[in-house]
Design an enzyme around this catalytic site. Structure first.
Site, PDB file in Angstrom:
ATOM      1  N   ARG A 182      -6.262  16.014  -3.713  1.00  0.00           N
ATOM      2  CA  ARG A 182      -6.101  14.751  -2.988  1.00  0.00           C
ATOM      3  C   ARG A 182      -4.763  14.045  -3.232  1.00  0.00           C
ATOM      4  NH1 ARG A 182      -9.428  16.732  -0.648  1.00  0.00           N
ATOM      5  NH2 ARG A 182     -11.508  15.998  -0.116  1.00  0.00           N
ATOM      6  N   CYS A 237     -15.226   9.640   1.728  1.00  0.00           N
ATOM      7  CA  CYS A 237     -15.654   9.643   0.326  1.00  0.00           C
ATOM      8  C   CYS A 237     -14.796   8.673  -0.470  1.00  0.00           C
ATOM      9  CB  CYS A 237     -15.544  11.049  -0.265  1.00  0.00           C
ATOM     10  SG  CYS A 237     -16.862  12.111   0.321  1.00  0.00           S
ATOM     11  N   GLU A 308     -10.771   7.783  -4.621  1.00  0.00           N
ATOM     12  CA  GLU A 308      -9.996   8.691  -3.772  1.00  0.00           C
ATOM     13  C   GLU A 308      -9.220   7.855  -2.747  1.00  0.00           C
ATOM     14  OE1 GLU A 308     -12.200  12.048  -2.181  1.00  0.00           O
ATOM     15  OE2 GLU A 308     -11.127  11.863  -0.281  1.00  0.00           O
TER      16      GLU A 308
HETATM   17  C1  LIG Z   1     -15.622   9.103   8.311  1.00  0.00           C
HETATM   18  C2  LIG Z   1     -14.515   9.631   7.430  1.00  0.00           C
HETATM   19  C3  LIG Z   1     -14.576  10.934   6.960  1.00  0.00           C
HETATM   20  C4  LIG Z   1     -13.543  11.446   6.140  1.00  0.00           C
HETATM   21  N1  LIG Z   1     -13.634  12.734   5.677  1.00  0.00           N
HETATM   22  C5  LIG Z   1     -12.639  13.230   4.905  1.00  0.00           C
HETATM   23  C6  LIG Z   1     -12.694  14.588   4.420  1.00  0.00           C
HETATM   24  O1  LIG Z   1     -13.631  15.332   4.702  1.00  0.00           O
HETATM   25  N2  LIG Z   1     -11.659  15.033   3.644  1.00  0.00           N
HETATM   26  C7  LIG Z   1     -10.592  14.228   3.333  1.00  0.00           C
HETATM   27  O2  LIG Z   1      -9.671  14.701   2.656  1.00  0.00           O
HETATM   28  N3  LIG Z   1     -10.515  12.960   3.759  1.00  0.00           N
HETATM   29  C8  LIG Z   1     -11.509  12.431   4.534  1.00  0.00           C
HETATM   30  N4  LIG Z   1     -11.434  11.129   4.970  1.00  0.00           N
HETATM   31  C9  LIG Z   1     -10.330  10.263   4.521  1.00  0.00           C
HETATM   32  C10 LIG Z   1      -9.115  10.232   5.481  1.00  0.00           C
HETATM   33  O3  LIG Z   1      -9.540  10.337   6.828  1.00  0.00           O
HETATM   34  C11 LIG Z   1      -8.124  11.338   5.223  1.00  0.00           C
HETATM   35  O4  LIG Z   1      -7.726  11.310   3.887  1.00  0.00           O
HETATM   36  C12 LIG Z   1      -6.912  11.255   6.155  1.00  0.00           C
HETATM   37  O5  LIG Z   1      -6.171  12.444   6.004  1.00  0.00           O
HETATM   38  C13 LIG Z   1      -6.002  10.049   5.897  1.00  0.00           C
HETATM   39  O6  LIG Z   1      -5.056   9.997   6.966  1.00  0.00           O
HETATM   40  P1  LIG Z   1      -4.520   8.602   7.520  1.00  0.00           P
HETATM   41  O7  LIG Z   1      -3.472   8.884   8.546  1.00  0.00           O
HETATM   42  O8  LIG Z   1      -5.626   7.737   7.976  1.00  0.00           O
HETATM   43  O9  LIG Z   1      -3.842   8.011   6.214  1.00  0.00           O
HETATM   44  P2  LIG Z   1      -3.764   6.449   5.710  1.00  0.00           P
HETATM   45  O10 LIG Z   1      -5.142   6.043   5.350  1.00  0.00           O
HETATM   46  O11 LIG Z   1      -3.083   5.685   6.804  1.00  0.00           O
HETATM   47  O12 LIG Z   1      -2.848   6.597   4.481  1.00  0.00           O
HETATM   48  C14 LIG Z   1      -3.274   7.284   3.323  1.00  0.00           C
HETATM   49  C15 LIG Z   1      -2.114   7.333   2.318  1.00  0.00           C
HETATM   50  O13 LIG Z   1      -1.072   8.125   2.860  1.00  0.00           O
HETATM   51  C16 LIG Z   1       0.137   7.380   2.965  1.00  0.00           C
HETATM   52  N5  LIG Z   1       0.773   7.803   4.220  1.00  0.00           N
HETATM   53  C17 LIG Z   1       0.228   7.809   5.466  1.00  0.00           C
HETATM   54  N6  LIG Z   1       1.113   8.312   6.365  1.00  0.00           N
HETATM   55  C18 LIG Z   1       2.243   8.611   5.670  1.00  0.00           C
HETATM   56  C19 LIG Z   1       3.517   9.153   6.032  1.00  0.00           C
HETATM   57  N7  LIG Z   1       3.825   9.484   7.291  1.00  0.00           N
HETATM   58  N8  LIG Z   1       4.450   9.316   5.057  1.00  0.00           N
HETATM   59  C20 LIG Z   1       4.165   8.994   3.763  1.00  0.00           C
HETATM   60  N9  LIG Z   1       2.983   8.479   3.355  1.00  0.00           N
HETATM   61  C21 LIG Z   1       2.029   8.290   4.310  1.00  0.00           C
HETATM   62  C22 LIG Z   1      -0.272   5.919   2.962  1.00  0.00           C
HETATM   63  O14 LIG Z   1       0.737   5.074   2.436  1.00  0.00           O
HETATM   64  C23 LIG Z   1      -1.494   5.958   2.055  1.00  0.00           C
HETATM   65  O15 LIG Z   1      -1.087   5.908   0.707  1.00  0.00           O
HETATM   66  C24 LIG Z   1     -12.448  10.602   5.800  1.00  0.00           C
HETATM   67  C25 LIG Z   1     -12.391   9.289   6.288  1.00  0.00           C
HETATM   68  C26 LIG Z   1     -13.420   8.802   7.096  1.00  0.00           C
HETATM   69  C27 LIG Z   1     -13.314   7.384   7.615  1.00  0.00           C
END
Ligand SMILES: Cc1cc2nc3c(=O)[nH]c(=O)nc-3n(C[C@H](O)[C@H](O)[C@H](O)COP(=O)(O)OP(=O)(O)OC[C@H]3O[C@@H](n4cnc5c(N)ncnc54)[C@H](O)[C@@H]3O)c2cc1C
Length: 314
Positions: A182, A237, A308
């Site tokens: 992660r 999670c 996480e």
């Molecule tokens: C219903 C649900 C189910 C999920 N299931 C999973 C799963 O099975 N497995 C899993 O791993 N995750 C899961 N997640 C968590 C999440 O969706 C993932 O971790 C996803 O990859 C995060 O992407 P995001 O664009 O929303 O990141 P954000 O939430 O917008 O950011 C996450 C982190 O990344 C950084 N960040 C974002 N974009 C950039 C960039 N371009 N450059 C540098 N840093 C950046 C941000 O500053 C922050 O620290 C789930 C979430 C939900 C709501």
């Protein structure tokens, strides 16, 4: 703190409609909580992004980059920084040709992970099905090394285009990336803790029959629907699985915490590692529930649960 009028004018001149002052972060997070960001900018191309971060550096304006906000808890008092959202642009997916390993696809950081999974499946390319059902963007997925028991994004990523906090462009090969459970750690981290911005990733996938990929996809999505809470806001999670122990969800359930509620935040009755926003939760409700879970699991099993989700703001 707020933004001074000169900085606000500079941002308006650079971004026009794509900048918002005092923007509630509850609109930009899947948890639907979070106070206002002083300023939120949505640059749509690389030139604007480079100008934005160079100008922010000159004005000593710290920034935080987000994607879909699906792995974030933003505290109720909001964020005293420039928040840069990449999901307004940076969405292109391109076929970058064959390599001895497989077929290379390039995807922008603002591209939806689900859109990329579907693109790969329709092209008959295997390797991304593990991510089906994970919301958010390519940039966020790379930063948190998103994954499931079926695979991680680091398995298929081969190259990364980033902008350093000073606006310098850099290409990282897979061997230069430091992935673990992660997280993608940056080396070296700058003195003010500013992080590089992920702009684009290059992935290597392998040809496979589209029909068998689609049937696998149906099964993966059905499994997710059966085991995870649908319909209530969350960030997926909440805790990492502690190394060498039972999964966090099982520990929380065994501690008798399923269904426990503080304010509007509750431990999901379906999957105990999900905190859900059941009724107009605040970030304070979610963080109080997080602490209660950590204390209870520590008392009962002597195990430390580490979030996480990324917790930001004040
Ligand atoms: C219903 C649900 C189910 C999920 N299931 C999973 C799963 O099975 N497995 C899993 O791993 N995750 C899961 N997640 C968590 C999440 O969706 C993932 O971790 C996803 O990859 C995060 O992407 P995001 O664009 O929303 O990141 P954000 O939430 O917008 O950011 C996450 C982190 O990344 C950084 N960040 C974002 N974009 C950039 C960039 N371009 N450059 C540098 N840093 C950046 C941000 O500053 C922050 O620290 C789930 C979430 C939900 C709501």
């Amino acid at each position: 703190m707020g933004i001074d009028p000169d900085t606000a004018q500079w941002l308006l001149d650079l971004l026009g409609q794509d900048v918002r002052l005092n923007e509630p972060m509850s609109r930009h997070t899947s948890f639907r909580v979070g106070g206002p960001a002083d300023v939120l900018a949505r640059p749509r191309d690389l030139t604007t992004l480079v100008r934005l971060i160079r100008g922010a550096g000159e004005r000593h304006l710290p920034f935080l980059v987000i994607g879909g906000g699906t792995n974030l808890v933003v505290r109720d008092a909001g964020i005293r920084r420039l928040v840069i959202v990449l999901s307004g642009g940076f969405r292109d997916i391109a076929d970058s040709g064959d390599s001895p390993e497989g077929v290379r696809l390039t995807a922008g950081a603002g591209c939806r992970l689900q859109g990329f999974c579907r693109f790969a499946m329709n092209r008959g390319l295997a390797g991304m099905n593990f991510a089906l059902g994970i919301p958010g963007t390519i940039g966020g997925a790379i930063r948190v090394n998103a994954g499931t028991r079926r695979g991680w994004i680091s398995d298929v990523l081969r190259k990364l285009y980033v902008l350093q906090p000073d606006g310098t462009e850099q290409i990282l090969r897979r061997a230069d990336m430091n992935f673990s459970y992660r997280t993608l750690s940056w080396d070296p981290v700058t003195s003010d803790n500013a992080q590089p911005i992920i702009v684009q990733g290059v992935f290597c996938l392998t040809p496979e029959d589209p029909a068998s990929l689609k049937s696998e996809a149906t099964q993966i999505l059905a499994d997710r629907h059966a085991s995870q809470p649908m319909g209530l806001p969350s960030a997926g999670c909440f805790f990492k699985n502690p190394p060498g122990e039972a999964p966090a969800g099982r520990l929380i359930e065994a501690a008798g915490l399923k269904g426990t509620q503080i304010g509007g935040a509750a431990v999901s009755t379906r999957h105990a590692n999900y905190i859900v926003n059941r009724e107009k939760a605040t970030a304070a409700d979610i963080l109080s529930l997080m602490e209660l879970i950590q204390e209870t699991v520590k008392d009962k099993f002597d195990i430390d649960l580490e979030p996480e989700v990324h917790i930001v703001g004040s």
